[in-house]
Design a protein around this motif. Structure first.
Motif, PDB file in Angstrom:
ATOM      1  N   VAL A   1      -4.060  40.642 -41.884  1.00 40.29           N
ATOM      2  CA  VAL A   1      -3.959  41.580 -42.997  1.00 40.29           C
ATOM      3  C   VAL A   1      -5.113  42.576 -42.973  1.00 40.29           C
ATOM      4  O   VAL A   1      -4.925  43.783 -43.199  1.00 40.29           O
ATOM      5  CB  VAL A   1      -3.925  40.812 -44.337  1.00 40.29           C
ATOM      6  N   GLY A   2      -6.305  42.079 -42.680  1.00 37.05           N
ATOM      7  CA  GLY A   2      -7.457  42.974 -42.609  1.00 37.05           C
ATOM      8  C   GLY A   2      -7.279  44.034 -41.537  1.00 37.05           C
ATOM      9  O   GLY A   2      -7.561  45.224 -41.767  1.00 37.05           O
ATOM     10  N   ASP A   3      -6.791  43.636 -40.367  1.00 39.17           N
ATOM     11  CA  ASP A   3      -6.583  44.593 -39.284  1.00 39.17           C
ATOM     12  C   ASP A   3      -5.443  45.555 -39.596  1.00 39.17           C
ATOM     13  O   ASP A   3      -5.505  46.744 -39.250  1.00 39.17           O
ATOM     14  CB  ASP A   3      -6.297  43.858 -37.974  1.00 39.17           C
ATOM     15  N   ILE A   4      -4.401  45.040 -40.255  1.00 37.37           N
ATOM     16  CA  ILE A   4      -3.280  45.915 -40.642  1.00 37.37           C
ATOM     17  C   ILE A   4      -3.768  47.001 -41.591  1.00 37.37           C
ATOM     18  O   ILE A   4      -3.520  48.199 -41.395  1.00 37.37           O
ATOM     19  CB  ILE A   4      -2.156  45.084 -41.305  1.00 37.37           C
ATOM     20  N   LEU A   5      -4.470  46.601 -42.653  1.00 33.80           N
ATOM     21  CA  LEU A   5      -4.894  47.558 -43.674  1.00 33.80           C
ATOM     22  C   LEU A   5      -6.029  48.462 -43.203  1.00 33.80           C
ATOM     23  O   LEU A   5      -6.211  49.561 -43.738  1.00 33.80           O
ATOM     24  CB  LEU A   5      -5.302  46.817 -44.948  1.00 33.80           C
ATOM     25  N   LYS A   6      -6.791  48.004 -42.204  1.00 38.73           N
ATOM     26  CA  LYS A   6      -7.872  48.824 -41.649  1.00 38.73           C
ATOM     27  C   LYS A   6      -7.388  49.663 -40.456  1.00 38.73           C
ATOM     28  O   LYS A   6      -8.193  50.256 -39.740  1.00 38.73           O
ATOM     29  CB  LYS A   6      -9.025  47.918 -41.200  1.00 38.73           C
TER      30      LYS A   6
ATOM     31  N   GLU B   1       0.258  52.149 -36.196  1.00 42.80           N
ATOM     32  CA  GLU B   1       1.177  52.430 -37.288  1.00 42.80           C
ATOM     33  C   GLU B   1       2.488  51.658 -37.156  1.00 42.80           C
ATOM     34  O   GLU B   1       3.087  51.266 -38.162  1.00 42.80           O
ATOM     35  CB  GLU B   1       1.471  53.933 -37.351  1.00 42.80           C
ATOM     36  N   ASP B   2       2.941  51.425 -35.927  1.00 45.19           N
ATOM     37  CA  ASP B   2       4.218  50.731 -35.744  1.00 45.19           C
ATOM     38  C   ASP B   2       4.146  49.290 -36.246  1.00 45.19           C
ATOM     39  O   ASP B   2       5.036  48.826 -36.978  1.00 45.19           O
ATOM     40  CB  ASP B   2       4.641  50.767 -34.285  1.00 45.19           C
ATOM     41  N   LEU B   3       3.071  48.570 -35.910  1.00 44.16           N
ATOM     42  CA  LEU B   3       2.935  47.199 -36.392  1.00 44.16           C
ATOM     43  C   LEU B   3       2.653  47.162 -37.887  1.00 44.16           C
ATOM     44  O   LEU B   3       3.140  46.277 -38.594  1.00 44.16           O
ATOM     45  CB  LEU B   3       1.821  46.478 -35.623  1.00 44.16           C
ATOM     46  N   LYS B   4       1.879  48.119 -38.354  1.00 44.19           N
ATOM     47  CA  LYS B   4       1.595  48.182 -39.790  1.00 44.19           C
ATOM     48  C   LYS B   4       2.879  48.376 -40.584  1.00 44.19           C
ATOM     49  O   LYS B   4       3.132  47.645 -41.564  1.00 44.19           O
ATOM     50  CB  LYS B   4       0.616  49.322 -40.089  1.00 44.19           C
ATOM     51  N   ASN B   5       3.705  49.303 -40.179  1.00 43.67           N
ATOM     52  CA  ASN B   5       4.964  49.562 -40.883  1.00 43.67           C
ATOM     53  C   ASN B   5       5.910  48.375 -40.771  1.00 43.67           C
ATOM     54  O   ASN B   5       6.595  48.016 -41.739  1.00 43.67           O
ATOM     55  CB  ASN B   5       5.628  50.821 -40.338  1.00 43.67           C
ATOM     56  N   ALA B   6       5.955  47.760 -39.585  1.00 45.27           N
ATOM     57  CA  ALA B   6       6.821  46.593 -39.401  1.00 45.27           C
ATOM     58  C   ALA B   6       6.399  45.448 -40.312  1.00 45.27           C
ATOM     59  O   ALA B   6       7.240  44.777 -40.929  1.00 45.27           O
ATOM     60  CB  ALA B   6       6.791  46.137 -37.939  1.00 45.27           C
TER      61      ALA B   6
ATOM     62  N   GLN C   1       7.841  43.263 -47.440  1.00 43.05           N
ATOM     63  CA  GLN C   1       8.036  44.065 -48.659  1.00 43.05           C
ATOM     64  C   GLN C   1       6.751  44.118 -49.482  1.00 43.05           C
ATOM     65  O   GLN C   1       6.716  43.778 -50.678  1.00 43.05           O
ATOM     66  CB  GLN C   1       9.187  43.502 -49.487  1.00 43.05           C
ATOM     67  N   LEU C   2       5.676  44.565 -48.833  1.00 42.45           N
ATOM     68  CA  LEU C   2       4.362  44.570 -49.461  1.00 42.45           C
ATOM     69  C   LEU C   2       3.750  45.966 -49.448  1.00 42.45           C
ATOM     70  O   LEU C   2       4.025  46.777 -48.561  1.00 42.45           O
ATOM     71  CB  LEU C   2       3.405  43.623 -48.719  1.00 42.45           C
ATOM     72  N   THR C   3       2.891  46.202 -50.433  1.00 41.58           N
ATOM     73  CA  THR C   3       2.017  47.362 -50.433  1.00 41.58           C
ATOM     74  C   THR C   3       0.577  46.847 -50.390  1.00 41.58           C
ATOM     75  O   THR C   3       0.323  45.641 -50.558  1.00 41.58           O
ATOM     76  CB  THR C   3       2.203  48.195 -51.703  1.00 41.58           C
TER      77      THR C   3
ATOM     78  N   HIS D   1       3.129  35.022 -34.770  1.00 44.70           N
ATOM     79  CA  HIS D   1       3.936  34.244 -33.838  1.00 44.70           C
ATOM     80  C   HIS D   1       5.207  35.002 -33.453  1.00 44.70           C
ATOM     81  O   HIS D   1       5.640  34.971 -32.292  1.00 44.70           O
ATOM     82  CB  HIS D   1       4.282  32.881 -34.437  1.00 44.70           C
ATOM     83  N   ALA D   2       5.797  35.699 -34.414  1.00 45.31           N
ATOM     84  CA  ALA D   2       7.030  36.443 -34.148  1.00 45.31           C
ATOM     85  C   ALA D   2       6.796  37.642 -33.233  1.00 45.31           C
ATOM     86  O   ALA D   2       7.730  38.121 -32.581  1.00 45.31           O
ATOM     87  CB  ALA D   2       7.652  36.907 -35.460  1.00 45.31           C
ATOM     88  N   HIS D   3       5.543  38.136 -33.167  1.00 45.86           N
ATOM     89  CA  HIS D   3       5.235  39.324 -32.366  1.00 45.86           C
ATOM     90  C   HIS D   3       4.188  39.012 -31.303  1.00 45.86           C
ATOM     91  O   HIS D   3       3.451  39.899 -30.862  1.00 45.86           O
ATOM     92  CB  HIS D   3       4.736  40.457 -33.269  1.00 45.86           C
ATOM     93  N   LEU D   4       4.168  37.766 -30.861  1.00 45.60           N
ATOM     94  CA  LEU D   4       3.127  37.327 -29.941  1.00 45.60           C
ATOM     95  C   LEU D   4       3.219  38.023 -28.579  1.00 45.60           C
ATOM     96  O   LEU D   4       2.229  38.106 -27.843  1.00 45.60           O
ATOM     97  CB  LEU D   4       3.194  35.804 -29.758  1.00 45.60           C
TER      98      LEU D   4
END
Length: 300
Positions: free
Chosen positions: A156-161, A166-171, A177-179, A205-208
């Protein structure tokens, strides 16, 4: 009949064993006296376990309970014991840490380094009877390297930072379903943020197969090995003396869903450190059943 219990912060597994060696397994929500009161533990067991057991199975027939659980420190395990005593009034009750449960489940009556990688994490040197020495876990805020909660926190820290693209963040944000506001609310204001973060770690795990996620996972387990496992090899006290007497070296075992599902990454990390893995199991219950088989006594 006896009950053997393996409890984490997310789920609890119960095995009811009879004198002839047969056993039935049941599942309930996690029990953790660090996060729950005695009354909350009592309600959880009463409302979730007893309906599964049925009155013919538990009323006065359970003679002993061996409970191994997260958060069961010497100061807190009395809460679990008192809650169980209110329900199983005729049973002898033993409450120990999940770490001792992992060690006994992995190694039985033999020595080795036991590691837990689940919602939380932990490790210890087990001498075949007791925990002889342990690196402190410190929980998901200060430690818990290798755990699902800390992996979720790092993700989460890496996503928000904006560290993963952008592709993994959006996915990620779309899948759950989060902001950003939702995430901050769950982490800082809602109960059991460790469970919530652990659930988000499933995204890894789903995107390993994605190199960015693989590196995140690899670094996560490397941190666990560096900050925890390595100390058992380097420790100059009891461990150093013990290692010199063992030509086969140190046996290291892992238990927990995270260790099980990320076993390939974990093995690669251990190989990079030139350490061997004795075994990886998803849960210690089967080993604990074998360990406590001698404790089953005939009931009338």
């Amino acid at each position: 009949m006896i009950l053997i219990t393996d409890s984490g912060s997310t789920k609890t597994a119960w095995s009811l064993m009879t004198a002839n060696g047969h056993h039935q397994e049941f599942k309930t929500d996690g029990i953790n006296p660090m996060l729950q009161t005695e009354d909350e533990i009592y309600s959880s067991v009463s409302n979730q376990l007893l309906p599964q057991l049925g009155p013919n199975l538990w009323a006065g027939k359970v003679t002993a309970i061996f409970f191994y659980g997260a958060g069961c420190t010497p100061e807190k395990k009395v809460l679990v014991s008192q809650a169980l005593c209110r329900i199983f009034r005729e049973a002898a009750i033993s409450v120990e840490s999940d770490m001792l449960g992992a060690a006994r489940g992995l190694f039985g009556s033999k020595e080795g380094v036991a590691c837990i990688l689940g919602t939380g994490s932990g490790s210890c040197f087990y001498d075949g009877k007791h925990i002889a020495w342990a690196v402190p876990s410190l929980g998901y805020i200060l430690g818990d390297e290798g755990s699902a909660a800390t992996l979720g926190k790092r993700l989460v820290g890496d996503i928000l930072k904006n560290q993963l693209g952008e592709d993994l963040k959006n996915a990620f944000l779309t899948e759950y379903q989060l902001t950003q506001a939702d995430i901050l609310d769950h982490v800082y204001k809602q109960p059991f943020p460790n469970r919530w973060l652990a659930n988000l770690a499933r995204f890894c795990h789903a995107h390993l197969e994605d190199p960015r996620i693989y590196k995140l996972a690899y670094d996560h387990f490397d941190s666990f090995v560096t900050r925890n496992v390595k100390q058992y090899y380097d420790h100059e006290g009891v461990m150093g003396d013990w290692l010199h007497t063992k030509p086969d070296g140190l046996k290291v075992g892992f238990v927990g869903s995270v260790a099980y599902y990320y076993s390939d990454v974990l093995r690669n990390v251990m190989v990079a450190h030139n350490y061997k893995i004795a075994k990886i199991v998803q849960a210690p219950l089967e080993g604990l059943i074998a360990y406590h088989q001698k404790d089953v006594v005939p009931t009338t």
